[in-house]
Each structure stands twice: as structure tokens, then as C-alpha cells.
Design a protein around this motif. Structure first.
Motif, PDB file in Angstrom:
ATOM      1  N   UNK A 155       0.836  -1.200   0.000  1.00 35.28           N
ATOM      2  CA  UNK A 155       0.000   0.000   0.000  1.00 35.28           C
ATOM      3  C   UNK A 155       0.870   1.248   0.000  1.00 35.28           C
ATOM      4  N   UNK A 156       0.321   2.333  -0.541  1.00 35.25           N
ATOM      5  CA  UNK A 156       1.079   3.585  -0.629  1.00 35.25           C
ATOM      6  C   UNK A 156       0.764   4.552   0.514  1.00 35.25           C
ATOM      7  N   UNK A 157      -0.525   4.675   0.874  1.00 34.18           N
ATOM      8  CA  UNK A 157      -0.934   5.650   1.886  1.00 34.18           C
ATOM      9  C   UNK A 157      -1.916   5.017   2.858  1.00 34.18           C
ATOM     10  N   UNK A 158      -1.694   5.265   4.147  1.00 37.61           N
ATOM     11  CA  UNK A 158      -2.630   4.814   5.181  1.00 37.61           C
ATOM     12  C   UNK A 158      -3.177   6.036   5.899  1.00 37.61           C
ATOM     13  N   UNK A 159      -4.491   6.222   5.817  1.00 43.56           N
ATOM     14  CA  UNK A 159      -5.193   7.303   6.512  1.00 43.56           C
ATOM     15  C   UNK A 159      -5.789   6.700   7.786  1.00 43.56           C
ATOM     16  N   UNK A 160      -5.162   7.001   8.923  1.00 41.57           N
ATOM     17  CA  UNK A 160      -5.472   6.309  10.180  1.00 41.57           C
ATOM     18  C   UNK A 160      -6.272   7.236  11.097  1.00 41.57           C
ATOM     19  N   UNK A 161      -7.498   6.853  11.422  1.00 48.58           N
ATOM     20  CA  UNK A 161      -8.362   7.686  12.248  1.00 48.58           C
ATOM     21  C   UNK A 161      -8.108   7.461  13.739  1.00 48.58           C
ATOM     22  N   UNK A 162      -7.787   8.543  14.435  1.00 48.00           N
ATOM     23  CA  UNK A 162      -7.687   8.540  15.892  1.00 48.00           C
ATOM     24  C   UNK A 162      -8.941   9.215  16.435  1.00 48.00           C
ATOM     25  N   UNK A 163      -9.641   8.537  17.327  1.00 43.97           N
ATOM     26  CA  UNK A 163     -10.931   9.046  17.795  1.00 43.97           C
ATOM     27  C   UNK A 163     -10.852   9.450  19.260  1.00 43.97           C
ATOM     28  N   UNK A 164     -11.167   8.564  20.159  1.00 43.68           N
ATOM     29  CA  UNK A 164     -11.142   8.864  21.590  1.00 43.68           C
ATOM     30  C   UNK A 164      -9.947   8.159  22.217  1.00 43.68           C
ATOM     31  N   UNK A 165      -9.069   8.910  22.858  1.00 45.20           N
ATOM     32  CA  UNK A 165      -7.837   8.327  23.386  1.00 45.20           C
ATOM     33  C   UNK A 165      -7.955   7.856  24.834  1.00 45.20           C
ATOM     34  N   UNK A 166      -8.992   8.290  25.539  1.00 47.62           N
ATOM     35  CA  UNK A 166      -9.227   7.772  26.886  1.00 47.62           C
ATOM     36  C   UNK A 166      -9.717   6.326  26.782  1.00 47.62           C
ATOM     37  N   UNK A 167      -9.020   5.440  27.446  1.00 46.80           N
ATOM     38  CA  UNK A 167      -9.294   4.007  27.284  1.00 46.80           C
ATOM     39  C   UNK A 167     -10.726   3.643  27.661  1.00 46.80           C
ATOM     40  N   UNK A 168     -11.210   4.161  28.804  1.00 45.25           N
ATOM     41  CA  UNK A 168     -12.553   3.814  29.255  1.00 45.25           C
ATOM     42  C   UNK A 168     -13.617   4.386  28.321  1.00 45.25           C
ATOM     43  N   UNK A 169     -13.474   5.656  27.954  1.00 45.67           N
ATOM     44  CA  UNK A 169     -14.456   6.284  27.075  1.00 45.67           C
ATOM     45  C   UNK A 169     -14.457   5.657  25.684  1.00 45.67           C
ATOM     46  N   UNK A 170     -13.278   5.307  25.197  1.00 45.01           N
ATOM     47  CA  UNK A 170     -13.200   4.681  23.876  1.00 45.01           C
ATOM     48  C   UNK A 170     -13.990   3.384  23.842  1.00 45.01           C
ATOM     49  N   UNK A 171     -13.894   2.622  24.915  1.00 42.02           N
ATOM     50  CA  UNK A 171     -14.630   1.352  24.979  1.00 42.02           C
ATOM     51  C   UNK A 171     -16.127   1.604  25.115  1.00 42.02           C
ATOM     52  N   UNK A 172     -16.498   2.569  25.961  1.00 39.46           N
ATOM     53  CA  UNK A 172     -17.911   2.833  26.209  1.00 39.46           C
ATOM     54  C   UNK A 172     -18.606   3.454  25.002  1.00 39.46           C
TER      55      UNK A 172
END
Length: 280
Positions: A155-172
Motif C-alpha cells: 500500500x502507498x498511503x494509510x489514513x489512520x483515524x484517531x478518535x477517543x484516546x481515553x481508554x474507558x471512554x473509547x470502549x464505552x
């Protein structure tokens, strides 16, 4: 080998360089309440019903109708999702080859989460690489590490989405295991070689668009000498799809960020030493 595809969008200008063909893969392990492609979340086929066209001719639930949508007298029903072979996808891509050559474009894999159908995307990327087509993927990183390692070779380009970095909130909130995401991102960086990796931050009011969350993202990606960040302002474009799927859209009352709010975030990220592109 087959994959479940729900759309192939041509002439896209917002998912990588040049004019691109975007292949949307069905299925996603995340549950983002702001998802603009809710028809992508389930791996299986499903029915969309356009209220404006429906005349209520059936006593059954349209979303569970077993009839072929082509039998719907008004065209209100649409079946979302189609199993396609590798050859069928490549044939669709080749129809647009002239645009790739003239604009420096290519093919972007999107979804849903393309890594959910990882074996297929690896084989697809191999074939696209053989014929010299530029490739990109939009991902949340939620897939197997062996797939990410193999993908990085083709692959040439990876567009990687970062959303919620708080572990608990990311799961919830989005059902994302941050530790898995980080391990996969670090695996990609380690094996990326000449791959262009671009972090993206969706700016969702009340969820991701606060300075504390953005700072956590920047602190993390700064470890990898990445200088370009895409920010993706929240929009309501996909809201009507929820009703068409018979689902509730939970963010209908959430206002989009205004230009000043977006510019404030833009300047904040730039002050941290990153180049910012709004909209990706």
C-alpha cells in the motif's frame, strides 16, 4: 475469494491524491454514534427504505422484507451489500484507469472497516500494485496484526483515524480497545518502509473535538515523527440514512462546529508543530 462491498464511488477528490475510486467494505467492529455510513456497520446485507417513496403497500416490516427490492413498486427499497469477487472489483477499478493516470489518483479502500475483510484487501492490494495503481486505505486500525504487516508491503498511503484516546471512554462510546489500536499502529510504523502514514482526527462535538483529547492524540503520534494531520469536521450528511435503516440517529441535535471553532483547533495543532489539512 469474495468480499462484502456496499458501494464503489467514482471521481472522489477527498480520499487521497488525485481522482480516486473508493471501494466501501461492509462491516465494522466500532459503534461510533456519529458514523456517516451506518449502512457499513453490519457485515451482512440489509435493507434501506426511503420514506419519501414508500406507499405502505405491505403489512410486513419493510426492513425484514424477503422480496427482491426490484419488486418494490415505487423503488423505495434498496438492498445494501453485494458479494464481489476479486476479479469483479478489479474490473470496476480498471474502468477508471484513465483518470488515475492523468491526475495521479488511484484506489482508496474505505468502509466500514476494511481490515475486517483483511485477507481480501491484501490480495486486492497485491493486484493493484502489479498494475501500478496508487493505493490508500481509511482505517481505524482494528484488525489483525498479521494483516497490517502484509498490507504494509503493498500500500502507498494509510489514513489512520484517531478518535477517543481515553481508554474507558473509547470502549464505552465506540467499542474500541485503545491498546489494540496502538499496538497495530506501532506495528504499521515499524513495517511501513515507504508507506505514507497520515493520522486523521474526526472533530465530533462532545466526543473527540475537545483540546484534552486532541492533545492526547498529538502526544501519541509525535513519538513517530509524523508531521501531517488531517482534521475531519463533524457533519450531518449521513443522518437520513439511519431512518432509512430503521435505526435511531443519536446525534441529530448536535450542532456542527463553526468556522472559528475549526480554525481554533487548526491553530492549536499547528502550534504543536504539525501541518494541518482540513477535510483530508
Amino acid at each position: 475469494m469474495k468480499a462484502m462491498i456496499f458501494n464503489i464511488q467514482r471521481y472522489s477528490l477527498h480520499d487521497g491524491e488525485g481522482i480516486r475510486t473508493v471501494i466501501f467494505f461492509k462491516g465494522c467492529p466500532l459503534t461510533c454514534p456519529w458514523c456517516s455510513n451506518p449502512e457499513s456497520q453490519k457485515l451482512e446485507k440489509e435493507i434501506m427504505r426511503r420514506q419519501s417513496l414508500c406507499i405502505g403497500c405491505s403489512s410486513t416490516n419493510c426492513y425484514k422484507c424477503n422480496k427482491d427490492p426490484k419488486d418494490c413498486p415505487t423503488g423505495a427499497l434498496e438492498r445494501i451489500g453485494k458479494e464481489m469477487t476479486l476479479r469483479e472489483v478489479l474490473d470496476e477499478v480498471n474502468k477508471d484507469a484513465v483518470f488515475f493516470d492523468s491526475t495521479g489518483g488511484g484506489v482508496t479502500l474505505s468502509g466500514g472497516e476494511p481490515l475486517l475483510q483483511g485477507e481480501f484487501i491484501v490480495e486486492l492490494l497485491k493486484e493493484l500494485k502489479k498494475i501500478g495503481i496508487h493505493t490508500a486505505i481509511e482505517t481505524t486500525g482494528m484488525g489483525r496484526q498479521d494483516i497490517i504487516i502484509e498490507m504494509s508491503k503493498h500500500i502507498d498511503t494509510v489514513l489512520w483515524d484517531f478518535k477517543i484516546m481515553d481508554k474507558r471512554l473509547a470502549k464505552e462510546v465506540v467499542n474500541q480497545d485503545i491498546d489494540v489500536m496502538k499496538n497495530n499502529f506501532e506495528t504499521l510504523i515499524k513495517n511501513s518502509n515507504k508507506v505514507e502514514v497520515i493520522p486523521r482526527i474526526p472533530l465530533i462535538p462532545h466526543y473527540t473535538a475537545n483540546i484534552e483529547n486532541i492533545q492526547k492524540i498529538l502526544d501519541y503520534i509525535s513519538k513517530f515523527d509524523l508531521k501531517l494531520v488531517h482534521i475531519l469536521p463533524f457533519h450531518q450528511y449521513g443522518s437520513s440514512k439511519y431512518k432509512a435503516l430503521g435505526e435511531e440517529y443519536k446525534l441529530k441535535d448536535v450542532k456542527t462546529l463553526d468556522k472559528n471553532e475549526i480554525e481554533e483547533i487548526n491553530k492549536f495543532i499547528e502550534c504543536k508543530g504539525f501541518k494541518v489539512i482540513i477535510g483530508g
